[in-house]
Design a protein around this motif. Structure first.
Motif, PDB file in Angstrom:
ATOM      1  N   CYS A  14       0.805  -1.223   0.000  1.00 38.09           N
ATOM      2  CA  CYS A  14       0.000   0.000   0.000  1.00 38.09           C
ATOM      3  C   CYS A  14       0.836   1.271   0.000  1.00 38.09           C
ATOM      4  O   CYS A  14       0.300   2.359  -0.225  1.00 38.09           O
ATOM      5  N   TRP A  15       2.149   1.132   0.236  1.00 37.30           N
ATOM      6  CA  TRP A  15       2.984   2.330   0.358  1.00 37.30           C
ATOM      7  C   TRP A  15       4.435   1.936   0.183  1.00 37.30           C
ATOM      8  O   TRP A  15       4.807   0.777   0.461  1.00 37.30           O
ATOM      9  N   VAL A  16       5.247   2.852  -0.294  1.00 41.00           N
ATOM     10  CA  VAL A  16       6.694   2.658  -0.341  1.00 41.00           C
ATOM     11  C   VAL A  16       7.360   3.933   0.149  1.00 41.00           C
ATOM     12  O   VAL A  16       6.838   5.033  -0.051  1.00 41.00           O
ATOM     13  N   ASP A  17       8.488   3.769   0.815  1.00 44.09           N
ATOM     14  CA  ASP A  17       9.264   4.960   1.149  1.00 44.09           C
ATOM     15  C   ASP A  17      10.750   4.667   1.053  1.00 44.09           C
ATOM     16  O   ASP A  17      11.189   3.513   1.051  1.00 44.09           O
ATOM     17  N   TYR A  48       9.947  13.595   7.774  1.00 39.82           N
ATOM     18  CA  TYR A  48       9.418  12.707   6.722  1.00 39.82           C
ATOM     19  C   TYR A  48       8.729  13.533   5.638  1.00 39.82           C
ATOM     20  O   TYR A  48       7.876  14.382   5.921  1.00 39.82           O
ATOM     21  N   ALA A  49       9.112  13.278   4.394  1.00 41.98           N
ATOM     22  CA  ALA A  49       8.547  14.016   3.258  1.00 41.98           C
ATOM     23  C   ALA A  49       7.520  13.162   2.533  1.00 41.98           C
ATOM     24  O   ALA A  49       7.823  12.040   2.116  1.00 41.98           O
ATOM     25  N   MET A  50       6.325  13.676   2.398  1.00 38.73           N
ATOM     26  CA  MET A  50       5.271  13.022   1.639  1.00 38.73           C
ATOM     27  C   MET A  50       5.347  13.541   0.211  1.00 38.73           C
ATOM     28  O   MET A  50       5.154  14.737  -0.035  1.00 38.73           O
ATOM     29  N   VAL A  58       2.082   9.617  -3.269  1.00 41.32           N
ATOM     30  CA  VAL A  58       2.509   8.416  -3.994  1.00 41.32           C
ATOM     31  C   VAL A  58       3.669   7.688  -3.325  1.00 41.32           C
ATOM     32  O   VAL A  58       3.880   6.497  -3.567  1.00 41.32           O
ATOM     33  N   ALA A  59       4.469   8.370  -2.488  1.00 42.79           N
ATOM     34  CA  ALA A  59       5.628   7.744  -1.855  1.00 42.79           C
ATOM     35  C   ALA A  59       6.176   8.682  -0.792  1.00 42.79           C
ATOM     36  O   ALA A  59       5.852   9.872  -0.758  1.00 42.79           O
ATOM     37  N   GLY A  60       7.029   8.137   0.074  1.00 38.80           N
ATOM     38  CA  GLY A  60       7.669   8.944   1.106  1.00 38.80           C
ATOM     39  C   GLY A  60       9.179   8.913   0.967  1.00 38.80           C
ATOM     40  O   GLY A  60       9.747   7.951   0.441  1.00 38.80           O
ATOM     41  N   ILE A  61       9.843   9.968   1.414  1.00 44.40           N
ATOM     42  CA  ILE A  61      11.309  10.027   1.452  1.00 44.40           C
ATOM     43  C   ILE A  61      11.717  10.588   2.803  1.00 44.40           C
ATOM     44  O   ILE A  61      11.222  11.639   3.227  1.00 44.40           O
ATOM     45  N   MET A  62      12.609   9.864   3.487  1.00 44.34           N
ATOM     46  CA  MET A  62      13.053  10.303   4.804  1.00 44.34           C
ATOM     47  C   MET A  62      14.572  10.295   4.882  1.00 44.34           C
ATOM     48  O   MET A  62      15.244   9.638   4.080  1.00 44.34           O
TER      49      MET A  62
END
Length: 261
Positions: A14-17, A48-50, A58-62
């Motif tokens: 359901c999600w990727v980061d 955490y960046a959405m 659509v994805a996260g970057i931390m």
């Protein structure tokens, strides 16, 4: 536009980061490659960046953060499987040979999560939605389109995910040695033995696939931006794909669906 408007079925990716050493550089790279918009988030959520596409997450970057005295974690994409009950999923993971790395925690009011490794060592996340259920655009250029476990033992791995997450493995007609992972009657992911085009010593892992409109041009753009290619674009049953690394070393795949007849 394939928008997702309700919670994913349990077991479904359901999600990727991405956890990256240089968060801002990663945000800039994926903005240019996929058209994502995102910025470093609030301090209470670790920055955490959405990332969004056409205004939808659509994805996260931390930023990679190492616990005190521990080595810095690798730069990797993590796949999260949906769960109705994170505590119950955590218990099932441990009962069937998995290892919980970060136990169930609350993420504000948006959901509950944990991070674990399956019995072969492949790391994945579990997400129980509250206010946020996951990716709201999929199967569009620039968005998540497939998640696949590359493993050293398909029988043991398939059994684990069926018992721990409700993902039933099944053979795929016309594609030897490849398995679908099914949530109910719907195929939501794949499984195969570790492919030989990956660098020697690559451990079992979940591979993230992003949809693109032109595989070759996206790979060219990635290389110009400092990324590298593990497997150049090639044609296969589901379209034209390539396996690549971003400039900080995170591996992912891009795939362009076949043109409609």
């Amino acid at each position: 536009m394939p928008e997702v408007k309700s919670a994913y079925a349990p077991g479904t990716p359901c999600w990727v980061d991405l956890m990256a050493k240089d968060q801002q550089a990663a945000l800039d790279f994926y903005r240019d490659l996929f058209g994502w918009q995102g910025e470093v988030g609030p301090a209470e959520f670790g920055g955490y960046a959405m990332c969004t596409l056409n205004g939808k997450p659509v994805a996260g970057i931390m930023a990679a953060m190492a616990p005190e005295g521990q080595p810095e974690p690798p730069t990797v994409w993590t796949t999260y499987l949906a769960s109705d009950d994170a505590e119950a999923t955590q218990q099932a993971i441990t009962e069937h040979g998995g290892t919980v790395m970060y136990p169930v925690m609350d993420v504000g009011t948006v959901g509950r999560m944990l991070v674990a490794a399956d019995p072969t060592g492949a790391v994945f996340g579990v997400w129980q939605p509250l206010d946020f259920f996951g990716a709201q655009i999929v199967n569009e250029p620039g968005a998540l389109t497939w998640n696949e476990i590359n493993t050293t033992d398909t029988a043991a791995t398939g059994s684990f995910y069926e018992q721990a997450a409700g993902l039933r493995p099944d053979t795929v007609e016309g594609v030897p040695d490849y398995y679908s992972l099914n949530a109910g009657e719907r195929s939501v992911g794949g499984m195969q033995l570790l492919p030989d085009y990956l660098p020697p010593g690559t451990p079992p892992h979940w591979m993230t696939y992003f949809s693109v409109d032109d595989c070759d041009s996206v790979v060219d753009a990635l290389v110009r931006a400092g990324g590298s290619v593990l497997r150049p674009p090639f044609d296969m049953a589901a379209g034209r794909m390539a396996v690549v690394q971003d400039p900080q070393g995170a591996v992912f795949s891009v795939i362009a669906a076949p043109a409609a007849p």
